[in-house]
Design an enzyme around this catalytic site. Structure first.
Site, PDB file in Angstrom:
ATOM      1  N   LYS A 178       0.835  -1.212   0.000  1.00 28.26           N
ATOM      2  CA  LYS A 178       0.000   0.000   0.000  1.00 28.26           C
ATOM      3  C   LYS A 178       0.867   1.258   0.000  1.00 28.26           C
ATOM      4  O   LYS A 178       0.647   2.164  -0.807  1.00 28.26           O
ATOM      5  CB  LYS A 178      -0.896   0.004   1.251  1.00 28.26           C
ATOM      6  CG  LYS A 178      -1.550   1.341   1.522  1.00 28.26           C
ATOM      7  CD  LYS A 178      -2.428   1.317   2.741  1.00 28.26           C
ATOM      8  CE  LYS A 178      -1.751   1.611   4.062  1.00 28.26           C
ATOM      9  NZ  LYS A 178      -1.472   3.022   4.364  1.00 28.26           N
ATOM     10  N   ASN A 179       1.846   1.313   0.903  1.00 27.33           N
ATOM     11  CA  ASN A 179       2.599   2.556   1.074  1.00 27.33           C
ATOM     12  C   ASN A 179       3.644   2.795  -0.019  1.00 27.33           C
ATOM     13  O   ASN A 179       4.336   3.815  -0.008  1.00 27.33           O
ATOM     14  CB  ASN A 179       3.226   2.621   2.463  1.00 27.33           C
ATOM     15  CG  ASN A 179       2.164   2.851   3.530  1.00 27.33           C
ATOM     16  OD1 ASN A 179       1.012   3.171   3.210  1.00 27.33           O
ATOM     17  ND2 ASN A 179       2.539   2.677   4.790  1.00 27.33           N
ATOM     18  N   CYS A 210      -5.088  13.170  13.074  1.00 30.42           N
ATOM     19  CA  CYS A 210      -5.352  11.775  12.757  1.00 30.42           C
ATOM     20  C   CYS A 210      -5.376  11.022  14.081  1.00 30.42           C
ATOM     21  O   CYS A 210      -4.819  11.489  15.078  1.00 30.42           O
ATOM     22  CB  CYS A 210      -4.209  11.318  11.861  1.00 30.42           C
ATOM     23  SG  CYS A 210      -4.034   9.578  11.602  1.00 30.42           S
ATOM     24  N   ASP A 235       4.599   0.818  12.103  1.00 34.19           N
ATOM     25  CA  ASP A 235       3.423   0.131  11.549  1.00 34.19           C
ATOM     26  C   ASP A 235       3.321  -1.324  12.010  1.00 34.19           C
ATOM     27  O   ASP A 235       2.342  -2.002  11.688  1.00 34.19           O
ATOM     28  CB  ASP A 235       3.437   0.189  10.011  1.00 34.19           C
ATOM     29  CG  ASP A 235       3.151   1.587   9.495  1.00 34.19           C
ATOM     30  OD1 ASP A 235       2.673   2.429  10.274  1.00 34.19           O
ATOM     31  OD2 ASP A 235       3.403   1.838   8.298  1.00 34.19           O
ATOM     32  N   ARG A 266      -8.693  -0.469   4.510  1.00 40.12           N
ATOM     33  CA  ARG A 266      -7.813   0.524   3.884  1.00 40.12           C
ATOM     34  C   ARG A 266      -6.443  -0.070   3.600  1.00 40.12           C
ATOM     35  O   ARG A 266      -5.734   0.418   2.718  1.00 40.12           O
ATOM     36  CB  ARG A 266      -7.624   1.728   4.821  1.00 40.12           C
ATOM     37  CG  ARG A 266      -8.905   2.490   5.054  1.00 40.12           C
ATOM     38  CD  ARG A 266      -8.622   3.705   5.867  1.00 40.12           C
ATOM     39  NE  ARG A 266      -7.481   4.409   5.302  1.00 40.12           N
ATOM     40  CZ  ARG A 266      -6.813   5.352   5.912  1.00 40.12           C
ATOM     41  NH1 ARG A 266      -7.162   5.721   7.117  1.00 40.12           N
ATOM     42  NH2 ARG A 266      -5.801   5.946   5.322  1.00 40.12           N
TER      43      ARG A 266
END
Ligand code: EPU
Length: 421
Positions: free
Chosen positions: A22-23, A117, A308, A400
């Protein structure tokens, strides 16, 4: 809102293919804005954040075609707007990644300023400072960043702290600047390297990716000429499934993975008692039915232990033998999973940025709520090992960042299903 219902206590066992990162996919899709001709991106994970990015590009008038192999072909020639609106940016902060490419290629951008966030304030001041140093006029008003530049000018940028998307935004901007840009204290994350490789495929001249000094010689234009770039495998998804296997005392073989970028995580899994063997593109973990040993962790920029993966190791420590200490140094509020794990019986004390986890032989299933992407993943992991049933609410966070998580875990024998609302 869908929920995930998990019945814990089954050791995972089997093989999985790791999805594209994803990143890395997010900045690469933003980077397609720099190509004057068609460009294709492959190995893109099927995730909510990718759909949001495609919607963002689509709203700018960019042509997007997904072929039968799920490669995304991007045609920037039809661009008609340079706007990243609030309704998209508020759902995905990574939208900020279009700022650098838009200003560099089209001389203008209007990007909603991302708000705070769940995991921290996450300002973008360094992105803006860097662009201003390259000659962009930046004006923040009505919640939007307005940026303008005739042509950016290469310069020396020294980043105050290591920022991943900040480095990516400035590196993309510098590819089309006049002259050479040097970025010092750059992020060394493998996703930054993947983006640099993608940009270099289009004719950019980026040197030093993977080190903390990037040198970017600006070129007049970039062009992929229809070529395909395959996104790297997701190291955080890989790490999450390895912890899932370790926490349940199971066995797992991961395919399409890059073990060399998982060093810090594999080291901690070994310390936890896992037997691990690797080849160029596989990782095998065997926990031999044993309860993990507690491990202590301090998060820091790559190549140190990734923030993460912090929440997932919190779940592992919650059921480990011994006491683990976890210190989070990247985000100021990334312990939101602690209260939820405590509801499952975990013994965790938080003092400022440090959590002390006294492992228990078992957790008990409970209804819990996901607060951000990696926190949600950690609650799923806790559910896999807890006695009885765990219902994880607000799993849109998981969607997500984890492709088909319930299917992949079911494939390994877990009892997990999505409960639609
Ligand atoms: N920071 C500033 N000013 C800036 C930029 C960053 O103060 O202008 C601070 C942040 O507030 C934070 C630290 O610097 O305290 C590091 O943040 P960074 O900019 O590196 O984070 P990011 O680029 O916003 C990316 C990942 C995150 C990952 C972090 C750290 C993407 C799209 N996101 O965020 O991924 O946690 O790097 O490795 O690449 C996730 O996938 O769950 C996720 C949150």
């Amino acid at each position: 809102m869908d929920k995930l219902l998990i019945t814990g206590g089954i050791p995972l066992n089997g093989e999985l293919r790791v999805s594209g990162a994803k990143n890395a996919a997010l900045p690469i899709l933003a980077g397609t804005l720099l190509s004057e001709t068609l460009v294709s991106v492959g190995n893109v994970p099927h995730l909510l954040d990718i759909t949001t990015t495609m919607e963002l590009l689509g709203r700018m008038g960019i042509g997007l075609t997904v072929d039968e192999k799920l490669n995304i072909e991007v045609d920037t020639r039809s661009i008609g707007s340079y706007l990243a609106p609030y309704d998209l940016v508020k759902t995905m902060r990574a939208s900020i990644l279009v700022l650098g490419p838009l200003v560099a290629r089209f001389g203008q951008a209007e990007v909603s300023l991302p708000g705070g966030c769940a995991i921290g304030g996450r300002p973008v001041n360094l992105h803006l400072q860097g662009l201003a140093q390259m000659g962009a006029e930046i004006d923040v008003r009505n919640g939007y960043i307005h940026a303008r530049a005739k042509r950016l000018k290469g310069c020396r940028l020294v980043l105050d702290l290591v920022t991943v998307t900040g480095t990516e935004n400035l590196m993309m901007a510098a590819t089309l600047a006049e002259g050479t840009t040097v970025i010092e204290n750059a992020a060394r994350e493998p996703e930054v390297v993947d983006l640099a490789n993608f940009l270099n495929m289009m004719g950019a001249r980026i040197h030093g990716a993977g080190t903390d000094v990037l040198e970017i010689e600006g070129v007049p234009s970039l062009s992929a000429d229809g070529r395909l770039y395959r996104v790297m495998p997701d190291r955080i998804e890989a790490g999450t499934y390895l912890v899932a296997a370790a926490i349940t005392g199971g066995r797992l073989k991961l395919k399409d993975v890059r073990p060399e970028i998982l060093d810090a995580v594999l080291q901690k899994l070994r310390e936890a008692g896992a037997r691990i063997s690797v080849t160029d593109d596989t990782v095998e973990l065997d926990m031999g039915g044993q309860r993990p040993h507690a491990v202590s962790i301090r998060t820091a920029p790559y190549p140190a232990f990734p923030t993460d993966m912090q929440a997932q190791f919190m779940a592992l420590n919650a059921v480990a033998d011994g006491v683990g200490v976890i210190t989070e140094t990247i985000f100021e509020n990334r312990f939101m999973h602690v209260q939820e794990m405590q509801r499952m019986g975990a013994d965790i004390t938080v003092e400022s940025h440090t959590a002390i986890i006294r492992g228990k032989p078992a957790l008990t299933g409970a209804p819990v709520m996901a607060t951000d992407l990696r926190a949600s993943a950690s609650l799923v992991l806790a559910g896999l090992v807890a006695e009885g049933q765990t219902m994880v609410d607000r799993i849109y966070h998981i969607d997500r960042g984890y492709e088909c998580i319930e299917e992949k875990l079911s494939q390994l024998g877990a009892e997990i299903r999505r409960v639609p609302q």
